[in-house]
Design an enzyme around this catalytic site. Structure first.
Site, PDB file in Angstrom:
ATOM      1  N   LYS A  60      31.936  43.897  46.957  1.00  0.00           N
ATOM      2  CA  LYS A  60      33.042  44.696  47.488  1.00  0.00           C
ATOM      3  C   LYS A  60      33.870  45.315  46.356  1.00  0.00           C
ATOM      4  O   LYS A  60      34.372  46.426  46.492  1.00  0.00           O
ATOM      5  CB  LYS A  60      33.960  43.820  48.349  1.00  0.00           C
ATOM      6  CG  LYS A  60      33.374  43.405  49.687  1.00  0.00           C
ATOM      7  CD  LYS A  60      34.417  42.656  50.537  1.00  0.00           C
ATOM      8  CE  LYS A  60      33.805  42.061  51.780  1.00  0.00           C
ATOM      9  NZ  LYS A  60      34.772  41.379  52.651  1.00  0.00           N
TER      10      LYS A  60
ATOM     11  N   ASP B 102      35.303  38.133  48.905  1.00  0.00           N
ATOM     12  CA  ASP B 102      36.456  39.017  48.666  1.00  0.00           C
ATOM     13  C   ASP B 102      37.022  38.893  47.255  1.00  0.00           C
ATOM     14  O   ASP B 102      37.925  39.653  46.876  1.00  0.00           O
ATOM     15  CB  ASP B 102      37.584  38.683  49.663  1.00  0.00           C
ATOM     16  CG  ASP B 102      37.137  38.850  51.095  1.00  0.00           C
ATOM     17  OD1 ASP B 102      36.530  39.893  51.394  1.00  0.00           O
ATOM     18  OD2 ASP B 102      37.388  37.936  51.902  1.00  0.00           O
TER      19      ASP B 102
ATOM     20  N   ASP C  95      39.797  36.550  52.711  1.00  0.00           N
ATOM     21  CA  ASP C  95      39.841  35.112  53.022  1.00  0.00           C
ATOM     22  C   ASP C  95      38.763  34.303  52.313  1.00  0.00           C
ATOM     23  O   ASP C  95      38.799  33.081  52.378  1.00  0.00           O
ATOM     24  CB  ASP C  95      39.689  34.876  54.541  1.00  0.00           C
ATOM     25  CG  ASP C  95      38.273  35.157  55.029  1.00  0.00           C
ATOM     26  OD1 ASP C  95      37.717  36.215  54.667  1.00  0.00           O
ATOM     27  OD2 ASP C  95      37.716  34.306  55.742  1.00  0.00           O
TER      28      ASP C  95
ATOM     29  N   ASP D 141      36.397  39.644  58.964  1.00  0.00           N
ATOM     30  CA  ASP D 141      36.272  38.301  59.538  1.00  0.00           C
ATOM     31  C   ASP D 141      37.092  37.278  58.759  1.00  0.00           C
ATOM     32  O   ASP D 141      36.938  37.131  57.545  1.00  0.00           O
ATOM     33  CB  ASP D 141      34.800  37.876  59.573  1.00  0.00           C
ATOM     34  CG  ASP D 141      34.021  38.658  60.613  1.00  0.00           C
ATOM     35  OD1 ASP D 141      34.499  38.746  61.752  1.00  0.00           O
ATOM     36  OD2 ASP D 141      32.959  39.201  60.276  1.00  0.00           O
TER      37      ASP D 141
ATOM     38  N   ASP E 131      39.521  42.952  54.292  1.00  0.00           N
ATOM     39  CA  ASP E 131      38.372  42.268  54.859  1.00  0.00           C
ATOM     40  C   ASP E 131      38.562  42.197  56.382  1.00  0.00           C
ATOM     41  O   ASP E 131      39.669  42.435  56.884  1.00  0.00           O
ATOM     42  CB  ASP E 131      38.341  40.859  54.235  1.00  0.00           C
ATOM     43  CG  ASP E 131      37.333  39.971  54.880  1.00  0.00           C
ATOM     44  OD1 ASP E 131      36.159  40.360  54.920  1.00  0.00           O
ATOM     45  OD2 ASP E 131      37.711  38.880  55.368  1.00  0.00           O
TER      46      ASP E 131
END
Ligand SMILES: O=C(O)COP(=O)(O)O
Ligand SMILES: [Mg+2]
Length: 237
Positions: A162, A189, A185, A17, A15
């Site tokens: 994802k 995710d 995070d 951000d 990931d």
């Protein structure tokens, strides 16, 4: 997820951000260095984010990877710079869902701020000034999912997270998802962390990512990413 201690990863997927940046989206320089070390040692690095294809392509150039990206939370993906741009997500259903959400909040005098709509092929992303759980409720009968990255609320067509795109990308790369260590995070995710051979959640992220991961770093954000990379690729550092 694999639990054996004889786990020898062949690639990573990460990931952006909150994972290789801090909370204000400043990139962690040690994370950049770790990515470069991996890539220069023939460990593929896949970038998987809610961000757009154009922003992630630029990021890959700057990082020095081969341009393999999952964008818009899986709504779009591409293997290498020269690969075909694939769009498993459907923007139309997202636009319809967004219009309902927008009207709902407009009646309450709340305006929603869209994020880079002109560059999005598959999802709709907007500012987190409303509760993602409430948004989910408003569109619960539509074929969309609401993802919260901690940086934006995303409306995705069903089956374009994802995790799904991760499966397609791994296949095109000639690898299995179980060959990867995944780093993240946030809520967006979770499916990727679960599918990977090992999932790493960085400290400072949300609880859902931590619960989905095999291991949670002790350091926050980008420093946690570096900690995880060193843990799974000790011979390179
Ligand atoms: O685009 C966002 O909402 C944040 O993206 P991320 O998936 O890299 O955390
Ligand atoms: Mg994130």
């Amino acid at each position: 997820m694999q639990n054996n201690s004889n786990f020898f990863p062949k690639a990573i997927i990460t990931d952006v951000d909150g994972t290789i940046t801090d909370k204000s989206r400043r990139i962690n320089l040690d994370a950049v260095s770790a990515i470069r070390t991996l890539f220069d040692n023939n460990i593929p690095v896949v970038i998987a984010s809610g961000n757009t294809l154009c922003s992630l392509t630029f990021l890959c150039k700057m990082l020095g990877t081969d341009g393999t990206v999952i964008c818009e939370n899986g709504g779009v993906y591409r293997v290498k710079y020269e690969g075909e741009i694939r769009i498993p997500g459907s923007k139309q259903v997202c636009i319809e869902a967004f219009s309902r959400v927008e009207n709902y909040y407009a009646e309450k005098g709340i305006e929603l701020e869209l994020y880079s709509p002109e560059y999005r092929f598959a999802d709709v992303a907007f500012a987190r000034n409303v509760n993602p759980d409430e948004v989910r409720e408003i569109v619960s009968d539509l074929p969309v999912v609401i993802l919260d990255s901690g940086f934006a609320v995303h409306i995705q067509s069903a089956n374009s997270g994802k995790g799904n795109a991760f499966g397609y990308v791994a296949y095109e790369m000639g690898l299995n998802v179980s060959d990867f260590v995944a780093f993240g995070d946030s809520h967006n995710d979770v499916d990727m962390l679960k599918r990977a051979g090992k999932g790493v959640a960085v400290a400072g992220g949300d609880k859902m990512a931590g619960d989905a991961a095999d291991w949670v770093s002790s350091k926050k954000y980008g420093d946690g990413f570096v900690e995880g990379v060193k843990r799974y690729f000790p011979s390179l550092f």
